[in-house]
Design an enzyme around this catalytic site. Structure first.
Site, PDB file in Angstrom:
ATOM      1  N   GLU A 177      -9.954 -36.675 -73.142  1.00  0.00           N
ATOM      2  CA  GLU A 177     -11.088 -37.525 -72.775  1.00  0.00           C
ATOM      3  C   GLU A 177     -10.673 -38.994 -72.608  1.00  0.00           C
ATOM      4  O   GLU A 177     -11.509 -39.846 -72.318  1.00  0.00           O
ATOM      5  CB  GLU A 177     -12.188 -37.413 -73.837  1.00  0.00           C
ATOM      6  CG  GLU A 177     -12.736 -35.996 -73.969  1.00  0.00           C
ATOM      7  CD  GLU A 177     -13.900 -35.911 -74.951  1.00  0.00           C
ATOM      8  OE1 GLU A 177     -14.355 -36.960 -75.450  1.00  0.00           O
ATOM      9  OE2 GLU A 177     -14.366 -34.786 -75.201  1.00  0.00           O
TER      10      GLU A 177
ATOM     11  N   CYS B  50     -17.917 -32.778 -82.128  1.00  0.00           N
ATOM     12  CA  CYS B  50     -17.579 -33.329 -83.447  1.00  0.00           C
ATOM     13  C   CYS B  50     -16.160 -33.890 -83.460  1.00  0.00           C
ATOM     14  O   CYS B  50     -15.807 -34.638 -84.374  1.00  0.00           O
ATOM     15  CB  CYS B  50     -17.763 -32.274 -84.538  1.00  0.00           C
ATOM     16  SG  CYS B  50     -16.799 -30.787 -84.280  1.00  0.00           S
ATOM     17  N   HIS B  51     -15.369 -33.561 -82.430  1.00  0.00           N
ATOM     18  CA  HIS B  51     -14.020 -34.153 -82.375  1.00  0.00           C
ATOM     19  C   HIS B  51     -14.081 -35.655 -82.076  1.00  0.00           C
ATOM     20  O   HIS B  51     -13.076 -36.338 -82.213  1.00  0.00           O
ATOM     21  CB  HIS B  51     -13.174 -33.430 -81.309  1.00  0.00           C
ATOM     22  CG  HIS B  51     -13.764 -33.468 -79.929  1.00  0.00           C
ATOM     23  ND1 HIS B  51     -14.680 -32.525 -79.490  1.00  0.00           N
ATOM     24  CD2 HIS B  51     -13.608 -34.338 -78.896  1.00  0.00           C
ATOM     25  CE1 HIS B  51     -15.033 -32.801 -78.244  1.00  0.00           C
ATOM     26  NE2 HIS B  51     -14.405 -33.898 -77.854  1.00  0.00           N
TER      27      HIS B  51
ATOM     28  N   ASN C 290     -19.927 -27.491 -88.025  1.00  0.00           N
ATOM     29  CA  ASN C 290     -20.511 -27.461 -86.673  1.00  0.00           C
ATOM     30  C   ASN C 290     -20.351 -26.081 -86.043  1.00  0.00           C
ATOM     31  O   ASN C 290     -19.235 -25.647 -85.791  1.00  0.00           O
ATOM     32  CB  ASN C 290     -19.795 -28.523 -85.809  1.00  0.00           C
ATOM     33  CG  ASN C 290     -20.311 -28.555 -84.379  1.00  0.00           C
ATOM     34  OD1 ASN C 290     -21.303 -27.907 -84.069  1.00  0.00           O
ATOM     35  ND2 ASN C 290     -19.622 -29.311 -83.535  1.00  0.00           N
TER      36      ASN C 290
ATOM     37  N   TYR D  19     -17.830 -41.240 -89.269  1.00  0.00           N
ATOM     38  CA  TYR D  19     -18.687 -40.395 -90.109  1.00  0.00           C
ATOM     39  C   TYR D  19     -19.822 -41.231 -90.710  1.00  0.00           C
ATOM     40  O   TYR D  19     -20.966 -40.772 -90.813  1.00  0.00           O
ATOM     41  CB  TYR D  19     -17.862 -39.754 -91.226  1.00  0.00           C
ATOM     42  CG  TYR D  19     -16.838 -38.743 -90.726  1.00  0.00           C
ATOM     43  CD1 TYR D  19     -17.253 -37.493 -90.263  1.00  0.00           C
ATOM     44  CD2 TYR D  19     -15.482 -39.025 -90.717  1.00  0.00           C
ATOM     45  CE1 TYR D  19     -16.330 -36.565 -89.797  1.00  0.00           C
ATOM     46  CE2 TYR D  19     -14.544 -38.108 -90.259  1.00  0.00           C
ATOM     47  CZ  TYR D  19     -14.975 -36.871 -89.799  1.00  0.00           C
ATOM     48  OH  TYR D  19     -14.058 -35.961 -89.334  1.00  0.00           O
TER      49      TYR D  19
END
Lengths: 187, 201
Positions: free
Chosen positions: A180, A153-154, A145, A122
């Protein structure tokens, strides 16, 4: 009646009367609401939220000409399906950023550039958005978001690696990072 | 919504409708984290002046609009349906009052039905549509002369006559569609019919 409504959505779009098209799509996490304007994808709503409320909010903030028009979101659905299958690492979709303003939009645009499978903090997002002290505000921008998953945003974590927060719930955030390959170290 | 003597109160109709609107919009409380300036979870707070997503109108009223148009124009119903909702979409963002959307849609539908009859001249209704209709309405099949005369009536009378005889609406719905009391709707219909009789005989 279904054919009539389909024809109506097509004609409305052709005449520029379809300001917000929406549909729902299945995902491994539940049903997602997708909404697009003629400019691009404007909203992805995670399963935790009430689609009725989201549609009311879109009607109030963009235009009340909100119609269910699945065909207009076919490409978004196709790319999301590939992403959830692990076969797509970068979305190529026009986005409509109008639901985010100023600092929040700058944070989200910075987030949009985080590559697949990587994470940032962040604090780093706050710095990239032009105010390194606004770490908490950067967190708020992530929480607000309007286009989660596609604007990833994850991929934003707390300094030190704690998950932070996620609108769809932390298990979903963790699952996306695992998909991912970004969280193999058990932090 | 029992039509006692054919005249339930328009207010009763509309408050039932509004209640329905509210029920659909009561917040679930799941989204407490999100900001919203016009609702709070779990309360009846729907602002009747806020326009709901247009899809809500389709979900709630498209079947009725189609049924009314089938009765009024038979095989032309699909075209009139498209024209009705496209016209509604065009006007919707500037609509000031979200309180009587059903009446608003039916009023547009009746105008499209009249346009259709004007454009096509006299045309017999398909049998299926005729069978479901009030015999009084089928006796008075629309023709150019009648509709031209209807078109020349003052707006309220014209709307009342068309809603009754082109769209086949009961009196209570005419009142709801025109946004007036049942007494006023009855008066407009009566005056309109009186004038028609005078001019057509």
């Amino acid at each position: 009646m279904k054919a009539s409504l389909q024809r109506l959505a097509d004609r409305a779009a052709a005449e520029g009367l379809l300001d917000v098209a929406y549909t729902t799509t299945d995902s491994p996490f539940g049903s997602l609401l997708l909404a697009a304007t003629p400019r691009g994808l404007v909203r992805v709503d995670l399963p935790a939220y009430d689609p009725g409320e989201t549609l009311e909010e879109l009607a109030a903030r963009i235009s009340p000409r909100v119609l269910e028009a699945p065909a207009r979101l076919d490409e978004v659905r196709r790319q999301l399906d590939l992403y959830f299958d692990g076969k797509l690492t970068e979305f190529d979709l026009p986005l409509d950023w109008r639901l985010s303003k100023d600092f929040r939009r700058r944070v989200l645009r910075a987030i949009d550039r985080i590559p697949y499978g990587e994470t940032r903090t962040y604090a780093e997002m706050a710095r990239r958005a032009g105010n390194e002290r606004a770490v908490r505000a950067a967190g708020t921008a992530c929480g607000a978001n309007p286009i989660p998953i596609v604007v990833p945003c994850h991929r934003v974590l707390r300094t030190g690696g704690a998950l932070g927060g996620y609108g769809g719930g932390l298990p979903m955030k963790e699952a996306l990072l695992e998909l991912e390959g970004a969280r193999g170290d058990g932090r | 919504m029992d039509a006692v003597g054919g005249w339930p109160s328009a207010f009763a109709l509309m408050s039932a409708y509004r209640q329905e609107v509210r029920t659909h919009r009561v917040g679930s409380g799941k989204c407490g984290a999100r900001t919203s300036h016009f609702r709070a979870p779990g309360r009846l707070i729907h602002d009747l002046t806020a326009l709901p997503p247009f899809q809500t109108l389709l979900d709630e009223h498209s079947a009725d609009v189609m049924a009314v148009l089938r009765g009024a124009v038979g095989g032309g119903a699909e075209d009139c349906f498209q024209e009705t909702f496209l016209a509604a979409l065009r006007a919707y963002p500037k609509l000031g009052d979200a309180g009587n959307l059903r009446g608003w849609l039916l009023t547009i539908a009746h105008r499209k039905a009249i346009d259709h009859h004007r454009a096509n001249g006299r045309r017999p209704l398909p049998l299926a549509a005729v069978e479901e209709e009030d015999p009084r309405a089928t006796d008075a099949l629309p023709d150019d002369e009648i509709w031209a005369t209807v078109g020349a009536l003052p707006p309220k009378q014209r709307a009342a006559v068309a809603l009754r005889y082109a769209c086949d609406l009961p009196h209570a719905e005419i009142a709801a569609a025109l946004g007036c009391s049942p007494e006023a709707a009855r008066r407009s219909l009566h005056e309109g019919m009186k004038r028609l009789r005078k001019e057509l005989t």
